[in-house]
Write an enzyme that holds these catalytic residues in place. Structure first.
Site, PDB file in Angstrom:
ATOM      1  N   LYS A  70       0.799  -1.220   0.000  1.00  0.00           N
ATOM      2  CA  LYS A  70       0.000   0.000   0.000  1.00  0.00           C
ATOM      3  C   LYS A  70       0.838   1.279   0.000  1.00  0.00           C
ATOM      4  O   LYS A  70       0.308   2.358  -0.234  1.00  0.00           O
ATOM      5  CB  LYS A  70      -0.980  -0.002   1.166  1.00  0.00           C
ATOM      6  CG  LYS A  70      -2.075  -1.038   1.017  1.00  0.00           C
ATOM      7  CD  LYS A  70      -3.024  -0.698  -0.136  1.00  0.00           C
ATOM      8  CE  LYS A  70      -3.936  -1.878  -0.464  1.00  0.00           C
ATOM      9  NZ  LYS A  70      -4.858  -1.632  -1.565  1.00  0.00           N
TER      10      LYS A  70
HETATM   11  N1  PMP Z   1      -3.108  -8.166   0.845  1.00  0.00           N
HETATM   12  C1  PMP Z   1      -2.818  -7.169   1.691  1.00  0.00           C
HETATM   13  C2  PMP Z   1      -1.856  -7.423   2.797  1.00  0.00           C
HETATM   14  C3  PMP Z   1      -3.431  -5.910   1.561  1.00  0.00           C
HETATM   15  O1  PMP Z   1      -3.150  -4.937   2.442  1.00  0.00           O
HETATM   16  C4  PMP Z   1      -4.357  -5.726   0.521  1.00  0.00           C
HETATM   17  C5  PMP Z   1      -5.070  -4.439   0.409  1.00  0.00           C
HETATM   18  N2  PMP Z   1      -5.837  -4.160   1.539  1.00  0.00           N
HETATM   19  C6  PMP Z   1      -4.625  -6.777  -0.358  1.00  0.00           C
HETATM   20  C7  PMP Z   1      -3.968  -7.981  -0.158  1.00  0.00           C
HETATM   21  C8  PMP Z   1      -5.607  -6.644  -1.479  1.00  0.00           C
HETATM   22  O2  PMP Z   1      -5.164  -5.737  -2.468  1.00  0.00           O
HETATM   23  P1  PMP Z   1      -6.185  -4.825  -3.238  1.00  0.00           P
HETATM   24  O3  PMP Z   1      -6.799  -3.892  -2.221  1.00  0.00           O
HETATM   25  O4  PMP Z   1      -5.362  -4.085  -4.240  1.00  0.00           O
HETATM   26  O5  PMP Z   1      -7.227  -5.692  -3.855  1.00  0.00           O
END
Ligand code: PMP
Length: 509
Positions: A70
């Site tokens: 992120k």
């Molecule tokens: N894995 C982790 C550790 C995350 O922080 C996130 C996002 N919250 C995701 C997977 C999923 O990614 P996205 O929000 O881009 O779908």
């Protein structure tokens, strides 16, 4: 084994990024202004690859500065808002997120405008992450996990209300923000193309907002014909089908009870659901067997990749890339805690057996008695600190039990470290009596508070309990049940030599 990326790392902002690379690819983007974000290595998951007979790769997004993917999104969103002059240094960022985006925004905030961050995080969020958010100055609002996105008590509704009601506040909605897709379509996907030299058969991604999977699929599918993209969500999550059901899964950061607007489902070829148990136990396997410190959602992704690989022909050694999105270090009270995993039934059979073996079975019902400890070297309370120090140094003891010289009853103990610290700090003198500096088993402590609780270790204490005791203490004074007589002193070394003696049938180390 790091496959690539070191070459990427040496490029600086001033390098000619438009120069064609030796593998035929060309970096078309600018290097990010903060070079510590992105350019994460891709490594081969050796144990899993060998087991599944595929080439299983992992992009280690947990190596971003805050420990998650992120950081990329946070950086892109802040840059966009700043360029559009939509925020100033006094602005409050209101962030409904599973936590990682709020962590990233808070971490970047001092380098940008010192923004204040309010994080709306679901109740399933672990205590570790809450502490992390707090240490970064984030104000935390917990939200119920069951609430549907449209409900008044949902993360989004509360966030919208806060952002509207507070003066100079802005809602950061990663579920709807195009920057969350674009950063992956441009930066992350370009890195992958370069690192994999354009050769990839399957991409497996955990989904929450859908930003990562949509951005990556958009670019990679246009450049790699035939690439299959697999989306991963927890059991009971309804991102893929939008059917509202229980949201009671434990894995943080993936899954949801609605389909986010930025997710382009047409780019996803298959969806795989992974249970909590499989996710946590796979994450622990990755940590132990591959030496990669990833979080629970990475466990979900690798478990899904392994399941998907079963349907593939192994002849051409298909290459599967997983995205490991965050670090296991942020989960010390959950993923990394054997007790927590056991309590929530999240260990697989092999792991549960191994923990049971290390905790109990390897001691095979033996107790402290079987350590055959020699009689303890003790000291009277009337001896001087100087004498006690000499004794401990010459005999190489780190502590000594203190006995009443008339009735030989146990009074307490002194510790080498504590005594030397008191001497160094000038509080203690070599001529002081031991009684002044001993930890007393008998009376209240010096501040007059209740005496510290000491666990009683007797000859009957099981060695499994003694082993647990040594997780926190460096030695144990072995006593009778009433803790009146000192019967010996045990250290972890005694336990280890006992086990070794038994394993080697009497031979020592
Ligand atoms: N894995 C982790 C550790 C995350 O922080 C996130 C996002 N919250 C995701 C997977 C999923 O990614 P996205 O929000 O881009 O779908």
């Amino acid at each position: 084994m790091a496959l690539v990326s070191q070459t990427l790392m040496v490029l600086s902002k001033d390098d000619d990024v438009n120069m064609p690379l030796s593998n035929g690819y060309q970096l078309t983007r600018e290097m990010p202004p903060l070079s510590t974000i992105g350019n994460t290595p891709i490594v081969r998951l050796s144990a899993a690859s060998n087991k599944a007979q595929v080439e299983l790769l992992a992009k280690t997004e947990f190596s971003n500065p805050s420990g998650s993917i992120k950081d990329r999104v946070a950086q892109r969103i802040l840059a966009g808002l700043e360029a559009a002059k939509k925020i100033k240094s006094t602005t409050t960022l209101v962030v409904p997120s599973s936590g990682n985006l709020a962590i990233s925004l808070a971490l970047l905030s001092p380098r940008h405008g010192q923004y204040k961050v309010i994080g709306l995080v679901p109740e399933r969020t672990s205590e570790d992450r809450i502490q992390l958010l707090k240490s970064l100055g984030v104000e935390i609002v917990r939200t119920p996990i069951e609430a549907h996105a449209d409900a008044a008590e949902s993360q989004f509704s509360i966030a919208k209300k806060i952002a509207t009601d507070l003066a100079d506040a802005i809602l950061i909605d990663e579920f709807a923000d195009a920057a969350n897709v674009e950063v992956h379509a441009q930066e992350t996907a370009e890195e992958i193309l370069f690192q994999c030299e354009g050769r990839l058969d399957v991409l497996v991604v955990g989904v929450e907002t859908g930003g990562t999977i949509t951005g990556l699929a958009k670019t990679l599918k246009s450049k790699i014909p035939g690439l299959k993209v697999v989306g991963v969500e927890p059991e009971h999550s309804s991102i893929q089908d939008g059917v509202n059901r229980s949201s009671a899964w434990k894995v943080e950061d993936i899954g949801g009870n609605f389909t986010p607007s930025i997710l382009n489902k047409t780019l996803v070829d298959a969806w795989i659901k992974v249970s909590d148990q499989e996710s946590y136990s796979t994450a622990r396997q990755i940590i132990r067997e591959e030496g990669l410190y990833c979080g629970p959602s990475s466990g979900s992704v690798v478990a899904a990749a392994l399941r998907y690989s079963e349907s593939l022909s192994k002849e051409t050694k298909p290459r599967i890339l997983t995205i490991l999105n965050d670090t296991g270090r942020n989960y010390s009270s959950t993923l990394l805690s054997d007790d927590w995993l056991l309590e929530h039934d999240l260990m697989d059979e092999a792991m549960a057996q191994s923990v049971a073996y290390h905790r109990h079975e390897k001691y095979r019902a033996a107790s402290v008695e079987e350590l055959q400890l020699p009689a303890a070297v003790t000291i009277p309370p009337t001896a001087t600190v100087g004498y006690a120090l000499d004794l401990m140094m010459t005999r190489e003891f780190s502590q000594l039990p203190v006995l009443n010289p008339t009735n030989r009853k146990l009074m307490g103990y002194i510790s080498l470290t504590a005594l030397t610290t008191h001497l160094e700090e000038g509080q203690a003198q070599e001529s002081d009596l031991v009684s002044k500096w001993m930890y007393s088993f008998l009376k209240k402590d010096k501040s007059g508070g209740p005496r510290p609780k000491y666990e009683t270790i007797t000859p009957m204490t099981p060695l499994s309990d003694l082993s647990k005791f040594f997780e926190k203490h460096s030695f144990a004074v072995v006593t009778d049940d009433e803790r009146r007589w000192c019967l010996g002193v045990a250290t972890k070394y005694d336990l280890m030599t006992f086990l070794n003696r038994r394993q080697t049938g009497g031979r020592s180390f």
